[in-house]
Write a protein that holds these residues in place. Structure first.
Motif, PDB file in Angstrom:
ATOM      1  N   GLU A 112      10.306  -8.622   1.828  1.00  0.00           N
ATOM      2  CA  GLU A 112       9.634  -8.026   2.984  1.00  0.00           C
ATOM      3  C   GLU A 112       8.142  -8.334   2.884  1.00  0.00           C
ATOM      4  O   GLU A 112       7.609  -8.505   1.781  1.00  0.00           O
ATOM      5  CB  GLU A 112       9.874  -6.511   3.038  1.00  0.00           C
ATOM      6  CG  GLU A 112      11.321  -6.161   3.342  1.00  0.00           C
ATOM      7  CD  GLU A 112      11.532  -4.680   3.548  1.00  0.00           C
ATOM      8  OE1 GLU A 112      12.304  -4.312   4.432  1.00  0.00           O
ATOM      9  OE2 GLU A 112      10.907  -3.882   2.826  1.00  0.00           O
ATOM     10  N   TYR A 113       7.478  -8.382   4.028  1.00  0.00           N
ATOM     11  CA  TYR A 113       6.090  -8.851   4.062  1.00  0.00           C
ATOM     12  C   TYR A 113       5.189  -7.823   4.732  1.00  0.00           C
ATOM     13  O   TYR A 113       5.596  -7.129   5.664  1.00  0.00           O
ATOM     14  CB  TYR A 113       6.022 -10.188   4.807  1.00  0.00           C
ATOM     15  CG  TYR A 113       6.926 -11.238   4.196  1.00  0.00           C
ATOM     16  CD1 TYR A 113       6.454 -12.071   3.197  1.00  0.00           C
ATOM     17  CD2 TYR A 113       8.255 -11.357   4.606  1.00  0.00           C
ATOM     18  CE1 TYR A 113       7.283 -13.024   2.613  1.00  0.00           C
ATOM     19  CE2 TYR A 113       9.093 -12.295   4.020  1.00  0.00           C
ATOM     20  CZ  TYR A 113       8.607 -13.124   3.034  1.00  0.00           C
ATOM     21  OH  TYR A 113       9.434 -14.049   2.450  1.00  0.00           O
ATOM     22  N   LYS A 114       3.953  -7.742   4.211  1.00  0.00           N
ATOM     23  CA  LYS A 114       2.966  -6.799   4.743  1.00  0.00           C
ATOM     24  C   LYS A 114       1.794  -7.587   5.328  1.00  0.00           C
ATOM     25  O   LYS A 114       1.254  -8.487   4.681  1.00  0.00           O
ATOM     26  CB  LYS A 114       2.493  -5.846   3.648  1.00  0.00           C
ATOM     27  CG  LYS A 114       3.616  -4.955   3.119  1.00  0.00           C
ATOM     28  CD  LYS A 114       3.095  -3.941   2.114  1.00  0.00           C
ATOM     29  CE  LYS A 114       4.221  -3.085   1.562  1.00  0.00           C
ATOM     30  NZ  LYS A 114       4.912  -2.290   2.602  1.00  0.00           N
ATOM     31  N   ALA A 168      13.565 -11.036   8.562  1.00  0.00           N
ATOM     32  CA  ALA A 168      13.345  -9.835   7.760  1.00  0.00           C
ATOM     33  C   ALA A 168      12.313  -8.913   8.387  1.00  0.00           C
ATOM     34  O   ALA A 168      12.415  -7.681   8.283  1.00  0.00           O
ATOM     35  CB  ALA A 168      12.907 -10.226   6.350  1.00  0.00           C
ATOM     36  N   GLY A 169      11.311  -9.490   9.063  1.00  0.00           N
ATOM     37  CA  GLY A 169      10.240  -8.670   9.608  1.00  0.00           C
ATOM     38  C   GLY A 169      10.417  -8.242  11.045  1.00  0.00           C
ATOM     39  O   GLY A 169       9.938  -7.169  11.439  1.00  0.00           O
ATOM     40  N   CYS A 170      11.117  -9.058  11.841  1.00  0.00           N
ATOM     41  CA  CYS A 170      11.210  -8.794  13.275  1.00  0.00           C
ATOM     42  C   CYS A 170      12.546  -8.212  13.724  1.00  0.00           C
ATOM     43  O   CYS A 170      12.619  -7.589  14.788  1.00  0.00           O
ATOM     44  CB  CYS A 170      10.955 -10.089  14.062  1.00  0.00           C
ATOM     45  SG  CYS A 170       9.385 -10.880  13.698  1.00  0.00           S
ATOM     46  N   CYS A 171      13.588  -8.425  12.956  1.00  0.00           N
ATOM     47  CA  CYS A 171      14.937  -8.051  13.401  1.00  0.00           C
ATOM     48  C   CYS A 171      15.424  -6.735  12.824  1.00  0.00           C
ATOM     49  O   CYS A 171      16.506  -6.265  13.193  1.00  0.00           O
ATOM     50  CB  CYS A 171      15.935  -9.151  13.032  1.00  0.00           C
ATOM     51  SG  CYS A 171      15.524 -10.762  13.736  1.00  0.00           S
ATOM     52  N   CYS A 211      11.849  -5.085  16.354  1.00  0.00           N
ATOM     53  CA  CYS A 211      10.605  -4.732  15.676  1.00  0.00           C
ATOM     54  C   CYS A 211       9.510  -5.733  16.034  1.00  0.00           C
ATOM     55  O   CYS A 211       8.597  -5.996  15.243  1.00  0.00           O
ATOM     56  CB  CYS A 211      10.810  -4.699  14.158  1.00  0.00           C
ATOM     57  SG  CYS A 211       9.822  -3.429  13.303  1.00  0.00           S
ATOM     58  N   TYR A 212       9.604  -6.265  17.262  1.00  0.00           N
ATOM     59  CA  TYR A 212       8.668  -7.311  17.683  1.00  0.00           C
ATOM     60  C   TYR A 212       7.224  -6.810  17.806  1.00  0.00           C
ATOM     61  O   TYR A 212       6.293  -7.611  17.804  1.00  0.00           O
ATOM     62  CB  TYR A 212       9.110  -7.919  19.015  1.00  0.00           C
ATOM     63  CG  TYR A 212      10.403  -8.689  18.919  1.00  0.00           C
ATOM     64  CD1 TYR A 212      10.576  -9.680  17.954  1.00  0.00           C
ATOM     65  CD2 TYR A 212      11.458  -8.427  19.785  1.00  0.00           C
ATOM     66  CE1 TYR A 212      11.764 -10.383  17.864  1.00  0.00           C
ATOM     67  CE2 TYR A 212      12.653  -9.129  19.701  1.00  0.00           C
ATOM     68  CZ  TYR A 212      12.805 -10.100  18.743  1.00  0.00           C
ATOM     69  OH  TYR A 212      13.981 -10.795  18.650  1.00  0.00           O
ATOM     70  N   ASN A 213       7.051  -5.478  17.929  1.00  0.00           N
ATOM     71  CA  ASN A 213       5.705  -4.919  18.001  1.00  0.00           C
ATOM     72  C   ASN A 213       5.224  -4.406  16.649  1.00  0.00           C
ATOM     73  O   ASN A 213       4.145  -3.811  16.554  1.00  0.00           O
ATOM     74  CB  ASN A 213       5.668  -3.779  19.028  1.00  0.00           C
ATOM     75  CG  ASN A 213       5.869  -4.285  20.449  1.00  0.00           C
ATOM     76  OD1 ASN A 213       5.257  -5.272  20.848  1.00  0.00           O
ATOM     77  ND2 ASN A 213       6.725  -3.614  21.212  1.00  0.00           N
ATOM     78  N   CYS A 217       6.695  -7.646  11.590  1.00  0.00           N
ATOM     79  CA  CYS A 217       7.067  -8.860  12.326  1.00  0.00           C
ATOM     80  C   CYS A 217       5.912  -9.856  12.305  1.00  0.00           C
ATOM     81  O   CYS A 217       6.107 -11.056  12.080  1.00  0.00           O
ATOM     82  CB  CYS A 217       7.443  -8.510  13.766  1.00  0.00           C
ATOM     83  SG  CYS A 217       8.057  -9.906  14.737  1.00  0.00           S
ATOM     84  N   LYS A 218       4.710  -9.345  12.509  1.00  0.00           N
ATOM     85  CA  LYS A 218       3.532 -10.210  12.451  1.00  0.00           C
ATOM     86  C   LYS A 218       3.377 -10.817  11.053  1.00  0.00           C
ATOM     87  O   LYS A 218       2.993 -11.981  10.900  1.00  0.00           O
ATOM     88  CB  LYS A 218       2.279  -9.419  12.822  1.00  0.00           C
ATOM     89  CG  LYS A 218       2.250  -8.952  14.274  1.00  0.00           C
ATOM     90  CD  LYS A 218       1.003  -8.139  14.570  1.00  0.00           C
ATOM     91  CE  LYS A 218       0.989  -7.669  16.026  1.00  0.00           C
ATOM     92  NZ  LYS A 218      -0.206  -6.841  16.332  1.00  0.00           N
TER      93      LYS A 218
END
Length: 264
Positions: A112-114, A168-171, A211-213, A217-218
């Motif tokens: 996962e990314y921050k 992992a970040g957007c879905c 989780c596009y916002n 996701c970014k």
């Protein structure tokens, strides 16, 4: 390097790059007719690059064939500008992509990314409302999240999957939210999350929201961009070395052409 050797090398190198430029232009035109609006935005830079390479190659080829000092001077000056531009871009690319890495969570094979882990340049670009609106539209159209439930039929398969940074970040919501997964693309949001992460409230099961916002996701997009930029930077290092050798041969050809012209 002798006159014949240097002009021969420059002539054939530029002939090959002309053919390469034509192939790049054809590829750019093909992209403009076979891709969606998101990827189609990349076609203009590709076509422009092909046209620029073609123009430089013609100048170098004609300069070598005619032993024209003026054309070879123009060729060398333009090639020097290209070398400087490649060097500057490569250094900046390595600086910008120096920060940021994934975080491992127990029981998951993917990271996962921050967002705050990445460089200020990435933060500025991704937090820009217009930039993110365009990127989010492309992410929704790609339907990467929708495909997860088709690819992973069971929760066990999904948890053992190696998701991409964007998947992992957007879905999915961040793991710290604690939402139980019903399947690969649906979470039980009735669970009361105690996490202070704002992404937990932003996530929705709707296909167009997900989780596009979210900052996660970014961050996934930033990691994807970092990987792509690193590949481009490595390619640029190789390109810089090759073009430097071509520049050296071009200098020899220009000097020999000047000597040839000065002969009585």
């Amino acid at each position: 390097m002798g006159m014949g050797t240097s002009t021969f090398v420059i002539r054939w190198v530029n002939l090959l790059t002309m053919l390469l430029a034509v192939a790049v232009i054809i590829f750019g035109v093909w992209m403009s007719t076979h891709n969606d609006g998101c990827r189609r935005s990349l076609t203009f830079p590709v076509i422009a690059l092909g046209g620029f390479i073609f123009l430089i190659s013609i100048i170098g080829f004609l300069g070598a064939c005619k032993r024209s000092v003026a054309l070879l001077w123009i060729y060398l000056v333009v090639l020097l500008i290209v070398l400087i531009a490649i060097l500057v871009f490569t250094v900046l690319a390595f600086i910008v992509t120096n920060n940021g890495s994934g975080h491992i969570n127990p029981g998951l094979r993917y990271k996962e990314y921050k967002l705050n882990d990445y460089s200020s340049w990435f933060l500025k670009q991704l937090n820009n409302t217009n930039n993110w609106k365009r990127l989010k539209s492309c992410l929704v159209k790609s339907e990467q999240c929708r495909k997860l439930s088709k690819r992973y039929k069971t929760i066990k398969q999904f948890k053992s999957a190696e998701l991409t940074p964007i998947e992992a970040g957007c879905c999915r919501p961040p793991s710290e939210c604690g939402y139980p997964a019903v399947n690969a693309s649906y979470y039980d949001l009735s669970f009361h999350s105690i996490s202070s992460n704002k992404d937990c409230k932003l996530y929705k099961n709707l296909r167009t929201i997900k989780c596009y916002n979210c900052d996660s996701c970014k961050a996934g997009v930033a990691q994807y961009m970092k990987t792509e930029w690193r590949l481009v930077a490595i390619f640029n290092v190789v390109l810089f070395v090759v073009l430097s050798m071509v520049y050296f041969v071009g200098c020899c050809a220009r000097r020999n052409a000047a000597s040839y012209r000065s002969k009585p």
